[in-house]
Design a protein around this motif. Structure first.
Motif, short mmCIF file in Angstrom:
data_model
loop_
_atom_site.label_atom_id
_atom_site.label_comp_id
_atom_site.label_asym_id
_atom_site.label_seq_id
_atom_site.Cartn_x
_atom_site.Cartn_y
_atom_site.Cartn_z
N CYS A 1 0.83 -1.21 0.00
CA CYS A 1 0.00 0.00 0.00
C CYS A 1 0.86 1.26 0.00
O CYS A 1 0.60 2.20 -0.75
CB CYS A 1 -0.93 0.00 1.21
N MET A 2 1.89 1.28 0.84
CA MET A 2 2.76 2.45 0.91
C MET A 2 3.51 2.63 -0.41
O MET A 2 3.66 3.76 -0.89
CB MET A 2 3.76 2.30 2.06
N ASN A 3 3.96 1.53 -1.01
CA ASN A 3 4.67 1.61 -2.29
C ASN A 3 3.78 2.14 -3.41
O ASN A 3 4.27 2.75 -4.36
CB ASN A 3 5.23 0.25 -2.69
N ALA A 4 2.47 1.90 -3.31
CA ALA A 4 1.53 2.41 -4.32
C ALA A 4 1.29 3.91 -4.15
O ALA A 4 0.73 4.54 -5.04
CB ALA A 4 0.21 1.64 -4.24
N GLY A 5 1.67 4.46 -3.00
CA GLY A 5 1.50 5.90 -2.77
C GLY A 5 0.51 6.24 -1.68
O GLY A 5 0.19 7.41 -1.48
N MET A 6 0.02 5.24 -0.97
CA MET A 6 -0.91 5.51 0.13
C MET A 6 -0.12 6.07 1.31
O MET A 6 1.07 5.82 1.46
CB MET A 6 -1.66 4.24 0.52
N ASP A 7 -0.80 6.84 2.15
CA ASP A 7 -0.15 7.53 3.25
C ASP A 7 -0.28 6.82 4.59
O ASP A 7 0.50 7.07 5.51
CB ASP A 7 -0.73 8.94 3.40
N ASP A 8 -1.30 6.00 4.72
CA ASP A 8 -1.56 5.33 5.99
C ASP A 8 -2.37 4.07 5.72
O ASP A 8 -2.73 3.81 4.57
CB ASP A 8 -2.29 6.27 6.96
N TYR A 9 -2.70 3.35 6.79
CA TYR A 9 -3.24 2.01 6.64
C TYR A 9 -4.19 1.72 7.78
O TYR A 9 -3.87 2.01 8.94
CB TYR A 9 -2.03 1.07 6.71
N ALA A 10 -5.36 1.17 7.48
CA ALA A 10 -6.32 0.76 8.52
C ALA A 10 -6.83 -0.63 8.19
O ALA A 10 -7.20 -0.91 7.06
CB ALA A 10 -7.49 1.74 8.61
N ASP A 11 -6.82 -1.48 9.19
CA ASP A 11 -7.29 -2.85 9.02
C ASP A 11 -8.81 -2.91 9.03
O ASP A 11 -9.47 -2.12 9.69
CB ASP A 11 -6.79 -3.74 10.17
N LYS A 12 -9.34 -3.90 8.30
CA LYS A 12 -10.76 -4.25 8.39
C LYS A 12 -10.85 -5.51 9.23
O LYS A 12 -9.96 -6.35 9.13
CB LYS A 12 -11.34 -4.54 7.00
N PRO A 13 -11.86 -5.71 10.00
CA PRO A 13 -12.97 -4.78 10.16
C PRO A 13 -12.52 -3.51 10.87
O PRO A 13 -11.60 -3.53 11.69
CB PRO A 13 -13.99 -5.56 11.00
N ILE A 14 -13.17 -2.42 10.51
CA ILE A 14 -12.83 -1.10 11.04
C ILE A 14 -13.13 -1.04 12.54
O ILE A 14 -14.21 -1.39 12.98
CB ILE A 14 -13.64 0.00 10.32
N ASP A 15 -12.15 -0.59 13.28
CA ASP A 15 -12.29 -0.40 14.72
C ASP A 15 -12.55 1.09 14.98
O ASP A 15 -11.77 1.94 14.52
CB ASP A 15 -11.00 -0.85 15.42
N MET A 16 -13.64 1.40 15.69
CA MET A 16 -14.03 2.79 15.94
C MET A 16 -12.90 3.59 16.60
O MET A 16 -12.59 4.70 16.19
CB MET A 16 -15.30 2.82 16.80
N GLY A 17 -12.28 3.02 17.62
CA GLY A 17 -11.21 3.74 18.32
C GLY A 17 -10.03 4.01 17.42
O GLY A 17 -9.48 5.12 17.41
N ARG A 18 -9.61 3.03 16.66
CA ARG A 18 -8.47 3.20 15.75
C ARG A 18 -8.80 4.22 14.67
O ARG A 18 -7.98 5.09 14.36
CB ARG A 18 -8.11 1.84 15.11
N MET A 19 -10.01 4.15 14.11
CA MET A 19 -10.39 5.10 13.06
C MET A 19 -10.46 6.53 13.61
O MET A 19 -10.02 7.47 12.96
CB MET A 19 -11.71 4.70 12.42
#
Length: 135
Positions: free
Chosen positions: A102-120
């Motif tokens: 993801c970072m190599n494609a140019g994304m800036d950050d990363y979030a795992d699914k399932p989405i965690d409310m606190g992390r998001m």
């Protein structure tokens, strides 16, 4: 409509093909005081970026038509106003090699699914401060 728990005030493009994930993530964004627009795949994401201004993109990595990695590469290669927009990967793949892809494609950050409310909340709060340091 419920009052947001937090008011981050971000306008987010949610690139996600799964209707359930669109609904769940959309509700979470509303709770954080973010406005969002959905794109069902990478091609739709690119089209939406031509017409609207967004503070940030939440980009699913695996979508039909065009995946999130290719959409990110095209956004970064463009000469448009959106070339530097922050892009956060949304993916069920939690391996470090997936994060690096993801970072190599140019994304800036990363979030795992399932989405965690606190992390998001933490992630979007950090990005809101980077985007709008005066707030």
């Amino acid at each position: 409509m419920a009052t947001p728990d937090t008011n981050l005030g971000l306008t987010i493009l949610l690139a996600e093909d799964n209707p359930v994930n669109q609904m769940v993530t959309g509700k979470l964004l509303e709770k954080l005081g973010c406005h969002h627009v959905v794109a069902n795949n990478g091609l739709e994401c690119l089209e939406r970026l031509k017409d609207d201004q967004f503070d940030l993109i939440l980009m699913d990595c695996v979508m039909p038509e065009m995946d999130g990695l290719e959409a990110t590469r095209r956004i970064r290669a463009s000469s448009s106003h959106c070339a530097n927009i922050p892009i956060i990967a949304l993916t069920a793949s939690a391996m470090e090699s997936d994060r690096q892809t993801c970072m190599n494609a140019g994304m800036d950050d990363y979030a795992d699914k399932p989405i965690d409310m606190g992390r998001m909340k933490t992630l979007l709060t950090e990005w809101a401060q980077r985007i709008n340091p005066e707030s």
